[in-house]
Design an enzyme around this catalytic site. Sequence first.
Site, PDB file in Angstrom:
ATOM      1  N   TRP A   1       1.063  -0.959  -0.406  1.00  0.00           N
ATOM      2  CA  TRP A   1       0.233  -0.006  -0.151  1.00  0.00           C
ATOM      3  C   TRP A   1       0.825   0.494   0.195  1.00  0.00           C
ATOM      4  O   TRP A   1       0.511   2.344  -0.094  1.00  0.00           O
ATOM      5  CB  TRP A   1      -1.109  -0.188   1.153  1.00  0.00           C
ATOM      6  N   LYS A   2       2.218   1.083   0.081  1.00  0.00           N
ATOM      7  CA  LYS A   2       3.199   1.907   0.290  1.00  0.00           C
ATOM      8  C   LYS A   2       3.013   3.051   1.125  1.00  0.00           C
ATOM      9  O   LYS A   2       2.127   3.023   1.961  1.00  0.00           O
ATOM     10  CB  LYS A   2       3.069   2.751  -0.796  1.00  0.00           C
TER      11      LYS A   2
ATOM     12  N   GLU B   1      11.026  -6.491  -9.067  1.00  0.00           N
ATOM     13  CA  GLU B   1      10.891  -6.136  -9.060  1.00  0.00           C
ATOM     14  C   GLU B   1      10.822  -5.348 -10.523  1.00  0.00           C
ATOM     15  O   GLU B   1      12.824  -4.401  -9.474  1.00  0.00           O
ATOM     16  CB  GLU B   1       9.895  -5.051  -8.225  1.00  0.00           C
TER      17      GLU B   1
ATOM     18  N   GLY C   1       5.214   1.549 -10.510  1.00  0.00           N
ATOM     19  CA  GLY C   1       4.224   2.542 -10.937  1.00  0.00           C
ATOM     20  C   GLY C   1       4.340   3.522 -11.794  1.00  0.00           C
ATOM     21  O   GLY C   1       3.712   4.260 -12.286  1.00  0.00           O
TER      22      GLY C   1
ATOM     23  N   SER D   1       3.557  -2.158 -12.347  1.00  0.00           N
ATOM     24  CA  SER D   1       2.352  -2.358 -12.803  1.00  0.00           C
ATOM     25  C   SER D   1       1.122  -3.803 -13.228  1.00  0.00           C
ATOM     26  O   SER D   1       1.029  -4.000 -14.278  1.00  0.00           O
ATOM     27  CB  SER D   1       2.528  -2.192 -14.224  1.00  0.00           C
TER      28      SER D   1
ATOM     29  N   GLY E   1      -0.121   0.061  -6.779  1.00  0.00           N
ATOM     30  CA  GLY E   1      -1.313   0.786  -7.078  1.00  0.00           C
ATOM     31  C   GLY E   1      -2.782  -0.352  -7.504  1.00  0.00           C
ATOM     32  O   GLY E   1      -3.443   0.393  -6.029  1.00  0.00           O
TER      33      GLY E   1
HETATM   34  C1  PEP Z   1       5.445  -1.755  -6.097  1.00  0.00           C
HETATM   35  O1  PEP Z   1       4.941  -0.929  -5.276  1.00  0.00           O
HETATM   36  O2  PEP Z   1       5.792  -3.333  -5.021  1.00  0.00           O
HETATM   37  C2  PEP Z   1       4.672  -2.368  -7.006  1.00  0.00           C
HETATM   38  C3  PEP Z   1       4.759  -2.969  -7.992  1.00  0.00           C
HETATM   39  O3  PEP Z   1       4.015  -1.139  -7.615  1.00  0.00           O
HETATM   40  P1  PEP Z   1       3.421  -1.502  -8.851  1.00  0.00           P
HETATM   41  O4  PEP Z   1       2.041  -2.313  -8.700  1.00  0.00           O
HETATM   42  O5  PEP Z   1       2.089   0.029  -8.218  1.00  0.00           O
HETATM   43  O6  PEP Z   1       3.407  -0.805 -10.116  1.00  0.00           O
END
Ligand code: PEP
Length: 249
Positions: free
Chosen positions: A10-11, A167, A173, A213, A235
């Site tokens: 959720w950041k 990642e 994002g 994403s 997100g």
């Molecule tokens: C994350 O915060 O680890 C991430 C992958 O973000 P998003 O899915 O928004 O790219």
Amino acid sequence: MRRPLIAGNWKLNLLRAGAVDLVAALRSGLAGEKRCEVLVCPPFTALGAVAEALKGSEIAVGGQDCYWAESGAFTGEVAPSMLADAGCRYVLVGHSERRQFFGETDESVGKKLRAAQKAGLEPVVCVGERLEERERGVTQETVGRQLDGALGGLSKEDVLKLTLAYEPVWAIGTGKVATPAQAQEVHAFIRARLAKLAGDAAAREVRILYGGSVNPENIRGLMDQADVNGALVGGASLKAESFVKIVRH
Ligand code: PEP
């Protein structure tokens, strides 16, 4: 191999009331889910409320970071045992935003994951290359260095208890998801590196999540890859509807 893990990061989002509403919707939307294990990682201030709201459910709670010391003069930091005390089972370590904005290094990631394991938490260790590194053709070198720097010297038993998350920084994002083939290539590389550290059998057991994403439309193609064992979702984890669709892909 354990069940695939779908984790929501959720950041820096949601106050307690919004967090509790979100997990209430997840509880009902994910009732009876057996195929995937589900994890949510709220901000520190909402951990207690979320853990309370998830009592009796199979959805696990995790922190987004921790410090490596258990106590002391470290203003602003949170110890792994404090996360466990707040109801966490997992903790993210080495997220690229920590590396990019807060000076996280492979060495500090290594210290944090060891401290987390000592406190009985399951660390999810994040690695991934920046766009410039992918364009220079040093993706594997970068990810290999991150893995060796953080995991070097861990016992086979401790490697077995890890979860990894690949990642690519350029995909986080940005809406630019890695193709399933790009993800699979790096996941296979990570598993081979884990095998070097802890042997083939252990490496086969470790879940490697893809993050960057992920959404309800692209999850299936990613999960179809042999070495993709789950997803770390930013997100799209903030809305129950999209997160439930991702889990139930
Ligand atoms: C994350 O915060 O680890 C991430 C992958 O973000 P998003 O899915 O928004 O790219």
